[in-house]
Scaffold this active site. Structure first.
Site, PDB file in Angstrom:
ATOM      1  N   ASN A 141      -4.342 -41.315   0.348  1.00  0.00           N
ATOM      2  CA  ASN A 141      -5.344 -42.368   0.532  1.00  0.00           C
ATOM      3  C   ASN A 141      -5.151 -43.170   1.819  1.00  0.00           C
ATOM      4  O   ASN A 141      -5.826 -44.178   2.019  1.00  0.00           O
ATOM      5  CB  ASN A 141      -5.351 -43.317  -0.675  1.00  0.00           C
ATOM      6  N   LYS A 142      -4.261 -42.724   2.686  1.00  0.00           N
ATOM      7  CA  LYS A 142      -4.004 -43.458   3.924  1.00  0.00           C
ATOM      8  C   LYS A 142      -4.909 -42.976   5.056  1.00  0.00           C
ATOM      9  O   LYS A 142      -5.521 -41.916   4.987  1.00  0.00           O
ATOM     10  CB  LYS A 142      -2.527 -43.307   4.317  1.00  0.00           C
TER      11      LYS A 142
END
Length: 372
Positions: free
Chosen positions: A180-181
């Protein structure tokens, strides 16, 4: 179900992975780990970058590289992921907690000095939910009391503080490349610093503390926390699109802000503060205290409408694992407690479409209309 996150893999990921496979270099050897390290160090403005298996590994190595131990205390925000706390606890040091700032959702830097004792060795600044910690007061206190500054920039890839990249301020900083980065390697992390000796120690600790002159003779224990060439190949391809990813996140965040700003009972993520503009790593919201539901109930309602949402962190002083150890008895941090109970974030992945975002907004509006 609209996922809370879906990464974009639209660059050279496939090309670089094929290079790894065709060359046979799929472990931590090969060219991609070093290329990824050099790219991140140059971007953040650091001398050294040490790639590791994940962000939690970066924190473990950091605590060990700083030689934190039983006689030491480290100040961290109570509102953070448990990786920050567990790295300090496993090193044998004691945690000193600080509440959050209600305006920025980061640690309240005005409360740090009161937590400093003669045993304090370091303070960990954890950038969360799209805005950075106010770093100048942290750095001033560190200089005044002789403390190391650990900067956790896991959620802050591409975020700046007063125009300078987050991850460039602390004595040592940690990044995560979870899915999710802004840059993902699936799993993966990195340690950045400017000190030659600290970097050498971190490199040794991530690689089982092999001695250069005699590989299988060990003076101390380390970890096999190496990043694979496959991970680094994906990371390098992601890095090449970082500016586009940051711009896309801000576009999503601003659109949520425009579509939800008039919803009564919903506190939205801060747009900006005096030292930074929100990068919208995720789009966080908080429920007004007058609502009869909390974050868990709201997330269940949204799930029924086909929308995934994820809760904010649960405060460290309320974690069962630490309570069982007798830690933090009688301690209370009201801002963080409220965030843990009333905060969550909406689907914010780079692959989110406008149609999906419109569906999320409609689901949130319908839910809030039921209670206000």
């Amino acid at each position: 179900m609209i996922p809370v996150n879906e990464p974009l893999l639209e660059g050279n990921e496939r090309t670089y992975l094929n290079e790894c496979i065709e060359s046979g270099w799929i472990s931590s050897d090969g060219v991609f780990v070093e290329r990824f390290e050099r790219a991140m160090a140059a971007y953040v403005g650091r001398k050294h970058a040490i790639a590791v298996a994940n962000g939690s590994a970066a924190l473990d190595v950091t605590a060990a590289a700083l030689n934190l131990g039983p006689d030491d205390e480290v100040i961290i925000p109570t509102h953070t992921i448990i990786s920050c706390a567990s790295a300090i606890v496993r090193a044998g040091a004691r945690l000193r907690l600080v509440d959050s700032n209600a305006d920025t959702w980061n640690m309240d830097v005005a409360k740090i000095e009161a937590a400093i004792t003669e045993r304090t060795r370091a303070v960990m600044a954890v950038h969360t939910f799209g805005l950075p910690v106010d770093l100048k007061p942290v750095l001033d206190l560190a200089k005044k009391y002789g403390l190391a500054v650990i900067e956790d920039a896991a959620q802050a890839i591409g975020l700046t503080y007063e125009g300078k990249q987050c991850g460039s301020f602390g004595d040592i900083s940690c990044f995560s490349f979870y899915a999710n980065k802004h840059i993902t390697t699936g799993e993966g992390g990195m340690i950045l610093c400017d000190d030659d000796a600290l970097a050498a120690r971190a490199r040794s600790l991530r690689n089982l503390c092999f001695k250069p002159e005699r590989r299988f003779v060990h003076e101390e224990l380390g970890w096999n926390y190496r990043m694979s060439s496959l991970q680094a190949a994906v990371g390098l391809a992601q890095f090449e699109n970082l500016d586009e990813h940051v711009a896309r996140k801000r576009e999503l965040g601003r659109r949520y802000e425009a579509l939800l700003h008039d919803v009564r009972g919903l506190e939205l993520a801060p747009v900006a503060c005096s030292y930074a503009e929100n990068i919208y790593w995720v789009f966080g919201v908080m429920l007004d205290d007058r609502l009869p539901i909390g974050a868990d109930e709201a997330r269940a309602i949204l799930a029924d409408a086909g929308v995934s949402a994820r809760p904010f962190f649960w405060p460290m002083h309320e974690q069962p694992v630490f309570r069982k150890q007798g830690l933090f008895d009688g301690e209370s941090y009201p801002v963080a407690e409220r965030m843990g109970r009333r905060g969550f974030y909406l689907p914010s992945g780079l692959a989110l479409t406008e149609a999906q975002q419109d569906h999320v907004v409609a689901a949130v509006r319908n839910m809030m209309g039921e209670y206000l």
